[in-house]
Scaffold this active site. Sequence first.
Site, PDB file in Angstrom:
ATOM      1  N   GLY A  82       0.817  -1.216   0.000  1.00  0.00           N
ATOM      2  CA  GLY A  82       0.000   0.000   0.000  1.00  0.00           C
ATOM      3  C   GLY A  82       0.843   1.255   0.000  1.00  0.00           C
ATOM      4  N   SER A 128       4.027   1.124  -4.751  1.00  0.00           N
ATOM      5  CA  SER A 128       5.151   0.638  -5.553  1.00  0.00           C
ATOM      6  C   SER A 128       4.791   0.534  -7.036  1.00  0.00           C
ATOM      7  CB  SER A 128       5.688  -0.692  -5.029  1.00  0.00           C
ATOM      8  OG  SER A 128       4.660  -1.642  -4.979  1.00  0.00           O
ATOM      9  N   SER A 129       3.577   0.089  -7.374  1.00  0.00           N
ATOM     10  CA  SER A 129       3.256  -0.077  -8.797  1.00  0.00           C
ATOM     11  C   SER A 129       3.067   1.280  -9.477  1.00  0.00           C
ATOM     12  CB  SER A 129       2.027  -0.965  -8.999  1.00  0.00           C
ATOM     13  OG  SER A 129       0.879  -0.351  -8.484  1.00  0.00           O
ATOM     14  N   ASP A 137      -3.287   7.119  -6.151  1.00  0.00           N
ATOM     15  CA  ASP A 137      -1.864   6.755  -6.026  1.00  0.00           C
ATOM     16  C   ASP A 137      -1.001   7.512  -7.028  1.00  0.00           C
ATOM     17  OD1 ASP A 137      -2.723   4.908  -4.198  1.00  0.00           O
ATOM     18  OD2 ASP A 137      -1.695   3.203  -5.103  1.00  0.00           O
TER      19      ASP A 137
HETATM   20  O1  PMV Z   1      -2.664   0.365  -4.182  1.00  0.00           O
HETATM   21  P1  PMV Z   1      -2.870   0.701  -2.744  1.00  0.00           P
HETATM   22  O2  PMV Z   1      -2.726  -0.476  -1.852  1.00  0.00           O
HETATM   23  O3  PMV Z   1      -2.111   1.906  -2.343  1.00  0.00           O
HETATM   24  O4  PMV Z   1      -4.432   1.122  -2.596  1.00  0.00           O
HETATM   25  C1  PMV Z   1      -4.953   2.206  -3.300  1.00  0.00           C
HETATM   26  C2  PMV Z   1      -6.111   2.799  -2.612  1.00  0.00           C
HETATM   27  C3  PMV Z   1      -7.465   2.142  -2.853  1.00  0.00           C
HETATM   28  O5  PMV Z   1      -8.411   3.124  -2.436  1.00  0.00           O
HETATM   29  C4  PMV Z   1      -7.644   0.887  -2.019  1.00  0.00           C
HETATM   30  C5  PMV Z   1      -7.700   1.803  -4.314  1.00  0.00           C
HETATM   31  C6  PMV Z   1      -7.878   3.006  -5.234  1.00  0.00           C
HETATM   32  O6  PMV Z   1      -7.907   2.790  -6.439  1.00  0.00           O
HETATM   33  O7  PMV Z   1      -8.022   4.134  -4.741  1.00  0.00           O
END
Ligand code: PMV
Length: 335
Positions: A110, A113-114, A157
Amino acid sequence: MSDGAQQTTTLGYAPGKVILFGEHAVVDGQPAIAATLDRGIRVAVSRSGVNDGPILRSTNASLPPRCRPDPGGEGPERLRAALRVVVDLCGPHTRQLQFSVDGAIPPGAGLGSSAALAVALLRGVHQWQGEPIDDETLIERAFAVEKVFHGNPSGVDHTTIVRGGVLAYEKPRGAAIGTATSLILPRRLRLAIGVAGPHAGTATAVAALRERARNHPEHYARIFHGVGALARAARLHLEKGELGAVGELMDLNQGYLNALGVSTPGIEALCAIARERGALGAKLSGAGGGGAVIALVDDDPEPVRRAFAAAGYTAFTTTLDSGRVTATSAASEEP
Ligand code: PMV
């Protein structure tokens, strides 16, 4: 392409991120608050010598040592598909490139990284092409790559990672793109971060939550609204430097995340450790089901970090300052 062939090696960098408020509810159109970390992913772009790539090489444990986009080729399908999207976006000459990736964001935690890989790759390729890319285009292109990893991401993200600093982000339901506002904070945010093991993947966690929500849509909608209200209130407290209140709201947000079924015993244990050690508040960050817990402290995050590490978790500290990361704190255990 302006002739990138002139270039020998170019570098793309992108930081990781934490979500301070609003994960999952942001997928439902609610506001979220996120911030970039003082660690990230670096991609060195150079010519590979062949034209059937691009070839991705990595020293990062989260990625395979070598990956190529060809269907059925080396590396996991999602990463190969992401490389194919990069070729589609940046042009066929990208096939003659190699990408050497390294960085210090724990995978599947979370911590972005991607999205950081997507942004760093695109920045590196654009540098190599000698074509500067503006933030809007980078956000759009990174979104296309992120979709391969995460299905239907809210965009929080990669938008945070492109813009940097502390952001309020919102993508109303049905909107094509989200809006992001940079926040100026009068006080530094000091965080201890512990990682409760890798999570099962953002796409999986989001899909499983949607499935649960289908059985009780009105109750889940109330929780998403509740989380959105916390993010709005937290923004005001953040902008006034009222960190005690911010911490209380983080604890409330964690309660909602637990109710949504995305917390785990490991996450709850990390939150409990943080609160016992005097953190102002603690919550998971990202998709949950494992991954990072962020603990906000008033002063020194070291005691909470040490307590996380003593309990066997990978842990580090970070400081967010006035809308941008300014201090790099030591990590006793590099993830
Ligand atoms: O990819 P993560 O684990 O940082 O999660 C992103 C946040 C979520 O709200 C769970 C998904 C999103 O698309 O906003």
